[in-house]
Design a protein around this motif. Sequence first.
Motif, mmCIF file in Angstrom:
data_model
loop_
_atom_site.group_PDB
_atom_site.id
_atom_site.type_symbol
_atom_site.label_atom_id
_atom_site.label_comp_id
_atom_site.label_asym_id
_atom_site.label_seq_id
_atom_site.Cartn_x
_atom_site.Cartn_y
_atom_site.Cartn_z
ATOM 1 N N SER A 48 1.250 -1.194 0.318
ATOM 2 C CA SER A 48 -0.141 0.088 0.267
ATOM 3 C C SER A 48 0.793 1.696 0.116
ATOM 4 N N ARG A 50 1.808 5.396 -1.521
ATOM 5 C CA ARG A 50 1.072 6.506 -2.468
ATOM 6 C C ARG A 50 3.026 7.191 -4.328
ATOM 7 N N GLY A 189 2.998 3.707 2.709
ATOM 8 C CA GLY A 189 1.836 3.965 3.618
ATOM 9 C C GLY A 189 1.529 4.828 2.698
ATOM 10 N N SER A 191 -1.491 6.372 3.972
ATOM 11 C CA SER A 191 -2.795 7.502 4.753
ATOM 12 C C SER A 191 -2.527 8.662 4.097
ATOM 13 N N GLU A 192 -3.521 9.653 4.511
ATOM 14 C CA GLU A 192 -3.457 11.519 3.254
ATOM 15 C C GLU A 192 -2.636 12.164 4.965
ATOM 16 N N SER A 193 -2.575 11.528 6.171
ATOM 17 C CA SER A 193 -1.428 12.518 6.695
ATOM 18 C C SER A 193 -0.231 11.858 6.625
ATOM 19 N N THR A 194 0.333 10.922 6.459
ATOM 20 C CA THR A 194 2.314 10.521 6.529
ATOM 21 C C THR A 194 2.024 10.949 4.877
#
Length: 219
Positions: A48, A50, A189, A191-194
């Motif tokens: 997972s 980005r 990773g 997540s949007e915060s990461t």
Amino acid sequence: TCRLWACAAAVRVTCLVDPTSTFSGTRVASLPRPCYPASMTVSSLFRSCRRFKVAEVAPDRASIEAGLSTSAFAPSGSVTRDPQVGWTRYDRPLSPIFSDDLSAWSHTQYVLAALRIDQRRVPARLLRARVDEAARSWCAENARDRAPSVVRADLRGRLEADLLRETPPTMRIFPFLWNTQEGWIVLSGGSESTADAFRKTFRRSFGGVSEDQPIVEAG
């Protein structure tokens, strides 16, 4: 071992970014990392992730080293709930020094490093229990049946500050692979915060970067 794992990561991520790559079908998932648990493989690491596109012209190795070093992770002396963010080495997350071994993070056109995020988190139930206990003591001392909300808020603030000092930060490591020739980056990773922390740190270190899309591999 670090070199082998970095090459395996480059192959794996290249296949994710470009399924038509000549690397497609290469089996590298069984090669473990040098400093993480043996059960963590290249395949699971980038399952997972980005993908980002770099807006600026690819910098040379000296500029990359300077950017990584300038925004390298450095523990803050202050006690706060805010996350502390910076670059570190993927193979030695507790030693964010990039100048001593170029080959540890630079491999042909690839840069393999990591984003480290440390954050203190107070256990909510423990805080609530301490506030309730302090509120009962306040009521007993002031002959009151119930502590006013302003008193509870003050107690909560002071007790939370005490707990923050007692609580060690949680360390999270997010490796990333940067193809400097083709101008893409894959960050482990989802997540949007990461992703937001990565964008801000990268822009501060190297310039503009934009996200293409999340990459989620099934299985």
